[in-house]
Structure formats: structure tokens, C-alpha cells
Scaffold this motif. Sequence first.
Motif, PDB file in Angstrom:
ATOM      1  N   MET A  39       0.831  -1.196   0.000  1.00  0.00           N
ATOM      2  CA  MET A  39       0.000   0.000   0.000  1.00  0.00           C
ATOM      3  C   MET A  39       0.866   1.247   0.000  1.00  0.00           C
ATOM      4  O   MET A  39       1.750   1.403   0.827  1.00  0.00           O
ATOM      5  N   ASP A  40       0.620   2.125  -0.963  1.00  0.00           N
ATOM      6  CA  ASP A  40       1.275   3.425  -0.994  1.00  0.00           C
ATOM      7  C   ASP A  40       0.548   4.336  -0.020  1.00  0.00           C
ATOM      8  O   ASP A  40      -0.623   4.649  -0.202  1.00  0.00           O
ATOM      9  N   SER A  41       1.246   4.754   1.033  1.00  0.00           N
ATOM     10  CA  SER A  41       0.590   5.501   2.110  1.00  0.00           C
ATOM     11  C   SER A  41       0.068   6.851   1.653  1.00  0.00           C
ATOM     12  O   SER A  41      -0.912   7.361   2.202  1.00  0.00           O
ATOM     13  N   LYS A  42       0.713   7.464   0.656  1.00  0.00           N
ATOM     14  CA  LYS A  42       0.274   8.777   0.192  1.00  0.00           C
ATOM     15  C   LYS A  42      -0.902   8.666  -0.761  1.00  0.00           C
ATOM     16  O   LYS A  42      -1.895   9.371  -0.626  1.00  0.00           O
ATOM     17  N   GLU A  43      -0.797   7.770  -1.729  1.00  0.00           N
ATOM     18  CA  GLU A  43      -1.838   7.672  -2.740  1.00  0.00           C
ATOM     19  C   GLU A  43      -2.943   6.696  -2.365  1.00  0.00           C
ATOM     20  O   GLU A  43      -3.968   6.624  -3.041  1.00  0.00           O
ATOM     21  N   ARG A  44      -2.726   5.907  -1.273  1.00  0.00           N
ATOM     22  CA  ARG A  44      -3.703   4.922  -0.817  1.00  0.00           C
ATOM     23  C   ARG A  44      -4.062   3.956  -1.935  1.00  0.00           C
ATOM     24  O   ARG A  44      -5.235   3.643  -2.196  1.00  0.00           O
TER      25      ARG A  44
END
Length: 589
Positions: free
Chosen positions: A199-204
Motif C-alpha cells: 500500500m502506498d501511504s500517500k496515494e492509498r
Amino acid sequence: MTDQRVKVLHNGEKFTSQPIGSGLSIGRNPENSFVLDIPEISRQHAVIEPNGTMIMLRDLGSGNGVFVDGRRVIEYKLSPGQVFHLGSIEMCLEAAEDDNDQIWFSPISKPHEVASPVQSPATPNVQASVRSSEFNSMFTQMGQLSANVDSADIQRRLTAVYEANQIIASEQDITKLLAKVMEQFVNLVSATNGVIMLMDSKERTLKSVHEYSKDPADVPVKASSTIIKKSFNNAEAMLIFDAASDQRINPSQSIITENITSVMCVPLIHHEEKLGIVYIDTRGSRNAFNEQDLELLTALAGPSAIAIRNAQYVDQLEQEFQTTLKLLANAIEMRDHYTLGHTWRVTKYAMAIATELGWSEDKIKEVQMGGVLHDIGKIAVEDAILRKPARLDDDEYAKMKVHPERGASLMKDSAKLEPLIPYCLYHHENYDGSGYPYGLRGEDIPIEGRVVAVGDTFDAMTSNRPYRDGLDPEIAIEEIEKNKGTQFDPEAADAFIRAYRKGNIQKFMQLKQEEDINGVVCPFCSTFIEIPDDAHANDLHQCNVCHRHIKLVEEHETLYGTLLTETDLERLRRNTPPKSIISPVPETE
């Protein structure tokens, strides 16, 4: 250990049995090695044969089918003690006898109940998804073992998980860790393809971060986003025997066109946080995985998630450390407007030399950090000297010469910075002993200082100053060639010249804008940035020397570059339309 055997069960009693040997064919035809002269058995009904350490059951196109746990199968990996049916005839794979006592592992935690699979008559080749936290049977006490799992298999799986954990736990580099996680997963089960998504924490969004395939390297890995989404969103470990007939996932175009058949998908969960998933499949081989395989992967997914989260923390700390180094370097750059970009250019030159010398990837990363801080001691030099728009006199030059020692003094109390001291302290030492601060000679000068010295001098010769224009780079190269063995270490000088001839230096130089090249000057470090002929205002570009982001603006029909702050970049990211939860890399549907 004796050969394993297959027996026919009748009212719970042994009816007859045969050893598997190199392969056991079952059917009515007398030519079969196990003849069952029963009307509902086909002439060539099934075959049971060893495949490495596995025992495989395969249907030979029988009329009444082969069933395991109430599901018709084409091919299936049998476990010792597992019951299966040829039509209505109940059979069993006997556990191999062992002359030695078995070693049983003590339970490592309080046993949990294992949820019974949910059967669905509408999906005969489907194993219902089971929450990953419920897979604990390989750790249950001896008296609670299911009939189809013997002690040797328990020991094998525990050993496999233990060894995999040892390998995974030994790695902190996130890129290398992901490769090791995937390697352990595919080594434990037979898989055609695998994808790890985090999971990309910024782009969700879920993004593919590591891929595996038995196909040639140039063939992209393609996975089913339908299965991945279901596993991740529901935090469920999924086992699918035949994706094309699984009604839970509504088989999509990619499953059909890519011939995706058997699938396992396991979420990576750390303290209730869903980090990502591990997806593994086969192409064209149904029933390639069983419940024990999923249990094994689920047992490995837990420690993998811990290792990945720890590696992410280490990576985050490293990024913050790198950011701090850049802030320190920028502080020096901003004090001396006349040498803007010098730090970054010298860093790139030193890295190019290290690459030519064959240094390791980790050492080149160190060169990058050392290059960024090689002039950090200038923070102790007076502004009047740093910003003087003319040559320094002898007294001023003497004051400037203290900056290597001042920089080393700043770094000596930090364990993280201590390895970088040689880049700072020795980059003004000359190979013939005529340099400063200590007048070291030849190989008495640490190699880190000798490498930076070449790049530092080349940039000083080719960069513009208020009191003179920079030299033509070919003339500077001639100077380096001429001063090998006196000012410069011959090996470092030759490595730099090779890098220049390969075109690996020019892209970082403070070049003047040529009439036939379209470009703008970086507002921060004065590097010339080439832009496309069809560039427009508001286009974004990044300087390949100082790595600052710039936006193009137009004034009087001419394009210029303006610096973008981190706030500007974050605002642009927030205004970017959100992407799908699955990145395009493995998505084909």
C-alpha cells in the motif's frame, strides 16, 4: 522409510492396498497396476505418482470422476492419510512407516480452532477463503492433528517456515527483502508467477513492488486484480483451485486470456494494518495448491509483514537522513552563490568514478553521501571570503584551507557520519604530497579523498566564476591527464576520463545554453536543463544535478524555470486524480 501405499476403504476397514512405487495406475483394465474391477470405475480411471517430494493424484478422463473433500479434481497433491474417492469408491494415501521415532514440536502458542471450509455446491472446484488468522493447524498439539497430516509433514513445514524466517529476518534493505520474501514463497510451493504489492501511504493504492515469473524476463507479470482486491479488502487468505469456475470472483477477461488457474493470495498484516498482499498462481494447472500450501504461506506471511514493516521504517529513517544531508549541503550552497551546484556536481562525478572503479552498490551510496558533505566545513568560513567576487589573496586562501578539518570536526561525534569524514578531510590532498591539510602522499591519502579530488578539480575548472569563464571540458580533461601522478591519483583520474568518454559526466556539467538545444537554466544550481521542443508553460521538470523541481513559465514568448517548493509539490499531488486501488503493473482486466 518404506514406500507409500494406497488403500481402498470399505466400511472403515482396509479392503486392499498397493504400493505407489514409481507410479500407480488405477482402473478396470487388467493392464493397470491397481485393478478395480468395478462397473463405476473407468478402464483408465486415475494415476497416482510421485513428483519430487509430492504425491500427485491425476484424473485420466474418467466418467465418474475423482473427488477430494467432496470436490471433483483434475490434479491434486495428496497429503499422507488423505482420503479421496474414485466415483463412490473411498480410498486413502497411507502414511509412510518410519523405523525411527518421530520428533514432535511442542506448541509455540495456545492452539486455535481451525475454521471448517465452507462448501458450495455451485462451485465444485473452489476452496472458500479463510481468514489468515485462522490458519494455525501446523502448530496444534499432537492429539489435535487432523487425520491427513502426519508428524513428518508437520516437522517439514515447521522447518521450512523457520528457515524462511531466518533468511527474511536477516535483511533490512527493502528491495532485497522483497526479493527474499518472494523467493521463499515460490520455493515452498510450485508457482508460475508471483507478485508482492504494498500500500502506498500517500496515494492509498496498492502498487506492485516485486514480481516473479518462470517466463522469460521480458514477459510482464500479469495477475488478477479481482482476486487481489478481494483478498486485500477482506483481509482474507484465498485458495482457488480453478479460477475460471470460481463464482465468488466472477472470472474476468485476464483470468481467461492469461489462463490463470490455481491461485493463492495472502494479505500482509502488521498489528491490524494491511500492508499489502502476496499473490501466487499457476497457468493451466488446476488444483496445484491445497489447504496445507495456503496454511504454509499464511504462516510465513506474518513474519514477512513484520520484516517488511521494519524495513520500511529503516528506509524511512534513511530517507530522512538523506534529506538532512541535503539540507546541510544546501545551507552551504546558498551561502556561496558563485559556486551554486558545485556540491551536487562533484557528488555525481565521484559516483561516476566509483562506478568505473567497480565499487559495490553500498560503497557508491556512501560516495553519494560523502560527496554531498565534502564541503560542509565551509560553514565555518567567513561570508566575505565565500562570497568574494574575485580571486582570494594569500591570507584569505589560508582561512579557506581550514574547511576540510572543520568539516571533519563537525562529523566526528556522529557514528552515522564518521565513515564520511575521509571525503571531507582529504579531498584537497595531492598525490605528490603538495596538498592540504596534512600534505599526505600517494596511497597514504584515503581513496575516498582521492576520488573526490578529481571531481572537485574538474568542476572548479569547468564552472563559471565572476572573474573568469569555465574551461572547455576537453581542455579540463587534458589537464587531468597531464597531472596524473602529481595532483591526481592515476587510477581515479583514468576512471573519470573513461566516464567522460562514455558520456556519463557531461549531463551533470554547468553547461552553457547552446543555440540549437532547447532548454532552461536551473534557478537553484545554474545547471542547463534540456527540455522538449514542444514544451509548454506549467510543464514540470527536475534538475538532474541538484534534483530540485522546476515549473516552466513563459515571459515575452520565452520559457524560464521557477523553483517549486515541497508545499507546491504536495499541493500538486493532492490535486492529482486518485488512482485505482490496484496499480497498472499487474492489472490486465
